[in-house]
Motif scaffolding. Structure first.
Motif, mmCIF file in Angstrom:
data_model
loop_
_atom_site.group_PDB
_atom_site.id
_atom_site.type_symbol
_atom_site.label_atom_id
_atom_site.label_comp_id
_atom_site.label_asym_id
_atom_site.label_seq_id
_atom_site.Cartn_x
_atom_site.Cartn_y
_atom_site.Cartn_z
ATOM 1 N N TYR A 34 -6.497 3.848 -2.507
ATOM 2 C CA TYR A 34 -7.257 2.609 -2.673
ATOM 3 C C TYR A 34 -7.236 2.148 -4.124
ATOM 4 O O TYR A 34 -7.129 0.933 -4.401
ATOM 5 C CB TYR A 34 -8.695 2.802 -2.192
ATOM 6 N N ASP A 35 -7.322 3.081 -5.054
ATOM 7 C CA ASP A 35 -7.291 2.703 -6.470
ATOM 8 C C ASP A 35 -5.947 2.075 -6.844
ATOM 9 O O ASP A 35 -5.897 1.122 -7.637
ATOM 10 C CB ASP A 35 -7.567 3.916 -7.357
ATOM 11 N N CYS A 49 0.837 -1.206 0.000
ATOM 12 C CA CYS A 49 0.000 0.000 0.000
ATOM 13 C C CYS A 49 0.873 1.257 0.000
ATOM 14 O O CYS A 49 1.894 1.317 0.699
ATOM 15 C CB CYS A 49 -0.893 0.024 1.231
ATOM 16 N N PRO A 50 0.483 2.283 -0.753
ATOM 17 C CA PRO A 50 1.178 3.574 -0.625
ATOM 18 C C PRO A 50 1.038 4.112 0.800
ATOM 19 O O PRO A 50 0.221 3.627 1.592
ATOM 20 C CB PRO A 50 0.425 4.466 -1.629
ATOM 21 N N ALA A 51 1.826 5.114 1.111
ATOM 22 C CA ALA A 51 1.774 5.700 2.455
ATOM 23 C C ALA A 51 0.373 6.211 2.772
ATOM 24 O O ALA A 51 -0.256 6.886 1.955
ATOM 25 C CB ALA A 51 2.775 6.836 2.559
ATOM 26 N N PHE A 52 -0.101 5.871 3.957
ATOM 27 C CA PHE A 52 -1.401 6.344 4.424
ATOM 28 C C PHE A 52 -1.242 7.676 5.162
ATOM 29 O O PHE A 52 -0.150 8.007 5.634
ATOM 30 C CB PHE A 52 -2.034 5.315 5.359
ATOM 31 N N ILE A 87 -1.958 -7.853 2.019
ATOM 32 C CA ILE A 87 -2.046 -6.392 2.021
ATOM 33 C C ILE A 87 -1.169 -5.868 3.152
ATOM 34 O O ILE A 87 -1.328 -6.269 4.313
ATOM 35 C CB ILE A 87 -3.507 -5.948 2.199
ATOM 36 N N GLU A 88 -0.237 -4.979 2.805
ATOM 37 C CA GLU A 88 0.779 -4.536 3.754
ATOM 38 C C GLU A 88 0.976 -3.028 3.656
ATOM 39 O O GLU A 88 0.964 -2.467 2.560
ATOM 40 C CB GLU A 88 2.087 -5.270 3.438
ATOM 41 N N ALA A 144 -7.709 1.687 10.383
ATOM 42 C CA ALA A 144 -8.917 2.111 9.672
ATOM 43 C C ALA A 144 -8.692 2.117 8.166
ATOM 44 O O ALA A 144 -9.491 1.562 7.388
ATOM 45 C CB ALA A 144 -9.340 3.498 10.152
ATOM 46 N N PHE A 145 -7.595 2.731 7.716
ATOM 47 C CA PHE A 145 -7.326 2.804 6.280
ATOM 48 C C PHE A 145 -7.079 1.421 5.693
ATOM 49 O O PHE A 145 -7.541 1.099 4.592
ATOM 50 C CB PHE A 145 -6.130 3.718 6.002
ATOM 51 N N MET A 146 -6.336 0.576 6.420
ATOM 52 C CA MET A 146 -6.049 -0.760 5.897
ATOM 53 C C MET A 146 -7.293 -1.636 5.858
ATOM 54 O O MET A 146 -7.436 -2.489 4.973
ATOM 55 C CB MET A 146 -4.946 -1.428 6.722
ATOM 56 N N ALA A 147 -8.201 -1.450 6.803
ATOM 57 C CA ALA A 147 -9.445 -2.218 6.783
ATOM 58 C C ALA A 147 -10.274 -1.886 5.547
ATOM 59 O O ALA A 147 -10.861 -2.778 4.915
ATOM 60 C CB ALA A 147 -10.248 -1.966 8.057
ATOM 61 N N VAL A 148 -10.317 -0.599 5.186
ATOM 62 C CA VAL A 148 -11.048 -0.210 3.977
ATOM 63 C C VAL A 148 -10.397 -0.822 2.743
ATOM 64 O O VAL A 148 -11.079 -1.378 1.871
ATOM 65 C CB VAL A 148 -11.115 1.328 3.862
#
Length: 280
Positions: A46-47, A28-31, A66-67, A86-90
């Motif tokens: 997300y995209d 995943c890109p930086a949240f 997913i990491e 929260a962001f990773m759950a989405v």
């Protein structure tokens, strides 16, 4: 081989419906909240995850992990705050709904409790934990295994179906502090603390696992074995001859670089190279 746990040894078969699995990594890109986050809308993050997932699954991979690899430098588990989960759950939920394949979650650094919460919220089947038992010195400092806390948290959520895949002799670290216990013993500790699968790695992201160490880990436990770094088209055959599958990241990216998007042509070529070796 010494049996040290009565846990069943068929997590790969249960999750993937096959004896050997090819698992792609979503970096995943930086949240928001991480130093490398640039202020872009969350929809863009997300995209990007969904595009990588599509490139992996449409071209033959069997599942995904997913990491939050974009969140470098990583925090210790106790310092990871709620926005990451929260962001990773989405992201996990969107990927699971879009592709319906088996999904795992890895929260860096070594955060099994948020990973279990994300897996429960997003419908993931397993989590990856870099240090499940014992302790080591990592880039983030002193890291302790948190199996006891994590399994009690999983039990409170009544999510016992979420499986635990744990690294043995994890990369980016020095292990057991005084180095008086072998890799085989460290691997048996994972089984003793109720992991469902074990992962062999190289020394850092993208480094290949040592074949002799893979054999040592395989011979030390009844758990299914994956290789989780340094897997590529050239070594996939020998690795699958020793293991129950692989988790692949950098070699499937454009230019073979972990921060780039997944390259569909590299995925197709990798899957073709793996195909003759997927039967037990």
């Amino acid at each position: 081989m010494q049996l040290i746990s009565d846990r069943p040894a068929h997590a790969i078969k249960d999750i993937f419906g096959r004896d050997k699995a090819l698992i792609g990594m979503i970096h995943c890109p930086a949240f928001p909240g991480a130093p490398r986050y640039k202020g872009q809308p969350l929809a863009e993050i997300y995209d990007a995850c969904l595009r990588d997932a599509e490139a992996l699954i449409a071209n033959g991979m069997h599942g995904l992990v997913i990491e939050n690899h974009g969140d470098i430098p990583f925090l210790k588990p106790e310092d990871i705050t709620c926005e990451t989960a929260a962001f990773m759950a989405v992201a996990t939920d969107r990927i699971k709904r879009a592709f319906g394949v088996p999904v795992g979650v890895n929260v860096l650094a070594n955060a099994p409790i948020p990973a279990i919460a994300i897996a429960a919220a997003g419908g993931a089947e397993f989590i990856r934990v870099n240090e499940w038992a014992n302790a080591y010195i990592a880039n983030e400092g002193f890291i302790e295994g948190r199996a006891g806390e994590a399994l009690r948290f999983r039990a409170r959520l009544r999510q016992d179906g979420i499986r635990i895949f744990a690294d043995s002799h994890v990369k980016h670290g020095a292990h057991a502090i005084v180095a008086d216990r072998s890799v085989a013993e460290l691997t048996r500790d994972l089984a003793f603390f109720d992991a469902d699968g074990v992962i062999a790695t190289g020394q850092r992201t993208g480094d290949a696992a040592n074949p002799e160490e893979i054999r040592t880990i395989r011979d030390a436990t009844h758990m299914p074995l994956l290789v989780g770094s340094g897997v590529n088209e050239a070594n996939i055959g020998p690795i699958l001859s020793l293991t129950n599958g692989v988790i692949v990241a950098s070699s499937l990216k454009e230019g073979g670089v972990w921060w780039n998007p997944v390259d569909p042509a590299r995925v197709r070529s990798f899957v073709a190279a793996a195909a003759p070796h997927l039967e037990s």
